[in-house]
Design an enzyme around this catalytic site. Structure first.
Site, mmCIF file in Angstrom:
data_model
loop_
_atom_site.group_PDB
_atom_site.id
_atom_site.type_symbol
_atom_site.label_atom_id
_atom_site.label_comp_id
_atom_site.label_asym_id
_atom_site.label_seq_id
_atom_site.Cartn_x
_atom_site.Cartn_y
_atom_site.Cartn_z
ATOM 1 C CD GLU A 36 -2.958 1.267 2.224
ATOM 2 O OE1 GLU A 36 -3.137 0.259 2.927
ATOM 3 O OE2 GLU A 36 -3.676 2.281 2.282
ATOM 4 C CG ASP A 88 9.144 9.558 -1.737
ATOM 5 O OD1 ASP A 88 8.351 8.808 -2.352
ATOM 6 O OD2 ASP A 88 9.432 10.704 -2.111
ATOM 7 C CG ASP A 111 -1.273 13.664 -0.462
ATOM 8 O OD1 ASP A 111 -2.221 13.959 0.271
ATOM 9 O OD2 ASP A 111 -0.260 13.060 -0.063
HETATM 10 C C1 LIG Z 1 -4.781 11.935 1.186
HETATM 11 S S1 LIG Z 1 -3.883 10.860 2.203
HETATM 12 C C2 LIG Z 1 -4.817 9.321 2.134
HETATM 13 C C3 LIG Z 1 -4.414 8.360 3.194
HETATM 14 C C4 LIG Z 1 -5.107 6.977 3.145
HETATM 15 N N1 LIG Z 1 -4.719 6.249 1.947
HETATM 16 C C5 LIG Z 1 -6.601 7.101 3.222
HETATM 17 O O1 LIG Z 1 -7.267 6.911 2.191
HETATM 18 O O2 LIG Z 1 -7.103 7.411 4.304
HETATM 19 C C6 LIG Z 1 -2.448 10.431 1.211
HETATM 20 C C7 LIG Z 1 -1.317 9.877 2.055
HETATM 21 O O3 LIG Z 1 -0.242 9.469 1.219
HETATM 22 C C8 LIG Z 1 0.990 9.811 1.833
HETATM 23 N N2 LIG Z 1 1.993 9.877 0.744
HETATM 24 C C9 LIG Z 1 1.923 10.653 -0.363
HETATM 25 N N3 LIG Z 1 2.962 10.414 -1.176
HETATM 26 C C10 LIG Z 1 3.713 9.452 -0.572
HETATM 27 C C11 LIG Z 1 4.922 8.782 -0.925
HETATM 28 N N4 LIG Z 1 5.561 9.059 -2.059
HETATM 29 N N5 LIG Z 1 5.416 7.843 -0.088
HETATM 30 C C12 LIG Z 1 4.776 7.568 1.089
HETATM 31 N N6 LIG Z 1 3.631 8.177 1.480
HETATM 32 C C13 LIG Z 1 3.101 9.103 0.659
HETATM 33 C C14 LIG Z 1 0.672 11.132 2.527
HETATM 34 O O4 LIG Z 1 1.553 11.412 3.590
HETATM 35 C C15 LIG Z 1 -0.751 10.900 3.020
HETATM 36 O O5 LIG Z 1 -0.790 10.351 4.327
#
Ligand SMILES: C[S@@+](CC[C@H](N)C(=O)[O-])C[C@H]1O[C@@H](n2cnc3c(N)ncnc32)[C@H](O)[C@@H]1O
Length: 206
Positions: A36, A88, A111
């Protein structure tokens, strides 16, 4: 509410690896391997792992608070099948999974990166879409959900152009499936009735 920052980092031993670890040894059992990206507050990862104890599940979340809280909750619940990595995903994923080794990739509510200058941070981009396709097993699945319609359309186009097969037809979104595990964010939309755009794509067998 945001969790307090727990002191111990999670998953950092995986970050510098140049080659995939022995996942059988890491988890202590064999079984499907799933990824995920951006697990956020962990609602999906935790419930999915609870329902599927035979799945080895690796979740990336670069926000330390969320990553550590999710791992801690898994451990408190005695779950053996979840590893959270506070890093990341775009840089680490290509090194720690062998080509053709993943059964499912989950990407929920990524995001949208509205600002043009931030667009390069998006997970679904042509090059990384090809990387993700390469890491899946033939027949493996890519499960994506988002509430942002134009991003949904654009991501589907990029993924299909990279070689993912859409069993419903090009550009067609998947209907809501009451059996699926909602993410933390998704629960909000299920309660409010706001639209969610879903895709379930497949890596072709050959
Ligand atoms: C809008 S939130 C959605 C979180 C979760 N998937 C949900 O639906 O409740 C997007 C998440 O992706 C994480 N994220 C974005 N780009 C990422 C990356 N390249 N590697 C790890 N985490 C990432 C952000 O920190 C954030 O917590």
């Amino acid at each position: 509410m945001r969790p307090a920052l727990l002191p111990d980092p999670v998953g950092l031993k995986f970050v510098p690896l140049e080659a995939p670890p022995d996942w059988d040894a890491e988890f202590g059992f064999t079984g499907p391997l799933e990824l995920e990206i951006g697990s956020g507050a962990g609602g999906h990862a935790l419930e999915y792992c609870r329902r599927n104890p035979g799945v080895r599940f690796v979740a990336f979340e670069w926000r330390k608070k969320y990553a550590r809280d999710t791992q801690m909750r898994a451990e408190k619940a005695g779950m053996k099948n979840l590893r959270v990595i506070e890093s990341d995903a775009r840089f680490v994923v290509p090194r720690i999974f062998a080509p053709g080794s993943l059964d499912v990739i989950h990407l929920q509510f990524p995001d949208p990166w509205w600002k043009r200058s931030h667009a390069k941070r998006a997970v679904v981009q042509p090059d990384f879409a090809k990387v993700m396709l390469g890491l899946l097993k033939p027949g493996g699945r890519f499960d994506m959900r988002t509430d942002v319609q134009d991003r949904a359309v654009a991501m589907l186009e990029i993924l299909e152009a990279a070689g993912f097969h859409n069993p419903l037809g090009a550009g067609v979104f998947h209907p809501y499936d009451p059996e699926e595990v909602p993410s933390t964010r998704e629960r909000r939309y299920l309660a409010s009735g706001e639209p969610v755009y879903r895709a379930r794509l497949v890596k072709p067998a050959s």
